[in-house]
Design a protein around this motif. Structure first.
Motif, PDB file in Angstrom:
ATOM      1  N   ALA A  94       0.620  -1.203  -0.159  1.00 19.70           N
ATOM      2  CA  ALA A  94      -0.201   0.201  -0.176  1.00 19.70           C
ATOM      3  C   ALA A  94       1.101   1.507   0.245  1.00 19.70           C
ATOM      4  N   ILE A  95       1.015   2.157  -0.704  1.00 14.93           N
ATOM      5  CA  ILE A  95       1.310   3.711  -0.978  1.00 14.93           C
ATOM      6  C   ILE A  95       0.713   4.564  -0.755  1.00 14.93           C
ATOM      7  N   ASP A  96       0.646   5.297  -0.143  1.00 16.14           N
ATOM      8  CA  ASP A  96       0.338   6.765  -0.678  1.00 16.14           C
ATOM      9  C   ASP A  96       1.035   8.242   0.064  1.00 16.14           C
ATOM     10  N   ILE A  97       0.914   9.427  -0.629  1.00 11.13           N
ATOM     11  CA  ILE A  97       1.860  10.306  -1.402  1.00 11.13           C
ATOM     12  C   ILE A  97       1.413  10.998   0.793  1.00 11.13           C
ATOM     13  N   ASP A  98       0.708  10.896   1.268  1.00 10.47           N
ATOM     14  CA  ASP A  98       0.615  11.638   2.573  1.00 10.47           C
ATOM     15  C   ASP A  98       1.359  10.819   4.100  1.00 10.47           C
ATOM     16  N   GLU A  99       1.867  11.572   5.073  1.00  8.20           N
ATOM     17  CA  GLU A  99       2.081  10.756   6.017  1.00  8.20           C
ATOM     18  C   GLU A  99       0.566  10.314   6.986  1.00  8.20           C
ATOM     19  N   TRP A 100      -0.337  11.316   7.077  1.00  4.01           N
ATOM     20  CA  TRP A 100      -0.798  10.650   7.930  1.00  4.01           C
ATOM     21  C   TRP A 100      -1.820   9.065   7.705  1.00  4.01           C
ATOM     22  N   SER A 101      -1.654   8.877   6.288  1.00  2.00           N
ATOM     23  CA  SER A 101      -2.637   8.266   5.599  1.00  2.00           C
ATOM     24  C   SER A 101      -1.686   6.943   5.897  1.00  2.00           C
TER      25      SER A 101
END
Length: 281
Positions: free
Chosen positions: A169-176
Motif C-alpha cells: 500500500a502506497i500513499d503520498i500523505d504521511e498521515w495516511s
C-alpha cells in the motif's frame, strides 16, 4: 491540532456538479465535506490552502455551472473527535460492512474495521464503494496486490481478507501511511505500507493493482502501472467521474489494457481492465 478553513460553496445547478467539485477540491488539499441543500461545505487545513489553486480549478471556469463561495476560519478543536461522532457504518450490497470499533458487528457480513478520521477512503465516498463492489467478483487468492493512493488502506485490507498474498500500500500523505498501519493491525492483516508515489514501484511485479485516485494522476501513472503488472493481470481504477472515462480508456488502449467491466454510482465510475498476454513496453 491543525486550524481548518470552512468553505461554503453554493452550486447551481447542484447535480452533477457538487460531486465533480469535491473531486477537484480533493486534488488541492481539501479533506472532508458536508453536503448541504444549496451545495457543499468543504474543509482544508489552513496551512495547506492556496487561493490561486482554488481559483484555477477547471469547474470554476465552466459556464454550465455557477459556483460562489465564502470561507471562515474554524476554531482549533479535535476534528478527529468531531468526525467520529458523525461516522456511520457503510453497508456494501449487504455483503461487506466498513465500521469503526465502537459500532456493533453485523452477523453474516464481511467486516472491515477502521479508525474513522477525516480522510478520503473511509468508504463513504462512492468510488470506494465501487472499488469494493468490483473486488467482490475478483479472485484474490494468493495474488500479489498493490493499492496505490491507499488512504486508510480499506482496499488493501479487504484484498488481504479475501485471500491476497503479498500486498503493498502506497500513499503520498504521511498521515495516511500511519493510519494505514493502525488499520492493518486492527484487522489482523500484514501490509507493506510505504510513503511515496508510483516512482516507488521500480521493477516489482503485481497480479492486481488497485488505484482509487483521480483522473490526472491516473493518466500520468497508468503507463507505470502497466510496466509492473503481470501479463493477464488486473488493473482496477476509480476516482473518476463519468466524463473522465473516454480519456482514461484512450490511455489504457495505448498501453494494451482491455476493459472488462465498468460500474457507475451517482456520477462516479470504476473500471476493471486486464493487461493482454505477452505484452511488453
Amino acid at each position: 491540532m491543525q486550524n481548518y478553513l470552512e468553505f461554503d460553496f453554493k452550486i447551481s445547478p447542484l447535480q452533477p456538479w457538487s460531486d465533480i467539485l469535491m473531486a477537484e477540491l480533493i486534488e488541492i488539499g481539501f479533506d472532508s465535506f458536508t453536503e448541504e441543500i444549496h451545495g457543499i461545505l468543504g474543509y482544508i487545513q489552513k496551512d495547506l490552502f492556496k487561493e490561486e489553486e482554488l481559483k484555477a480549478l477547471p469547474l470554476l471556469q465552466n459556464e454550465e455551472v455557477k459556483i460562489e463561495y465564502t470561507f471562515t476560519e474554524m476554531p482549533n478543536i479535535n476534528w478527529n473527535e468531531e468526525w467520529e461522532k458523525n461516522f456511520e457504518p457503510i453497508n456494501i450490497d449487504d455483503k461487506v460492512l466498513i465500521r469503526a470499533e465502537f459500532h456493533e458487528s453485523v452477523e453474516g457480513m464481511h467486516e472491515i474495521i477502521i479508525q474513522p478520521k477525516m480522510s478520503f477512503g473511509t468508504g463513504h465516498h462512492p468510488t470506494t464503494h465501487l472499488m469494493i463492489q468490483q473486488m467482490m467478483d475478483i479472485d484474490f487468492s494468493g495474488k500479489k496486490v498493490l493499492d496505490m493512493g491507499c488512504g486508510t488502506s480499506v482496499l488493501a485490507i479487504y484484498a488481504k481478507q479475501i485471500g491476497a498474498g503479498e500486498t503493498k500500500a502506497i500513499d503520498i500523505d504521511e498521515w495516511s501511511v500511519e493510519n494505514s498501519k493502525e488499520n492493518a493491525v486492527r484487522n489482523n492483516v500484514e501490509l507493506d505500507i510505504e510513503l511515496g508515489t508510483a516512482d516507488n514501484l521500480g521493477h516489482e511485479n503485481f497480479d492486481i493493482i488497485l488505484a482509487n485516485i483521480n483522473r490526472n494522476i491516473l493518466i500520468s501513472d497508468i503507463p507505470t502501472y502497466v510496466t509492473v503488472l503481470n501479463d493477464g493481470g488486473k488493473l482496477l481504477l476509480s476516482g473518476l467521474c463519468f466524463f473522465d472515462v473516454d480519456d482514461i480508456l484512450e490511455v489504457c488502449r495505448e498501453n494494451n489494457l482491455e476493459l472488462k467491466k465498468k460500474l457507475q454510482r451517482e456520477e462516479w465510475v470504476s473500471l476493471l481492465l486486464e493487461k493482454k498476454l505477452n505484452y511488453r513496453l
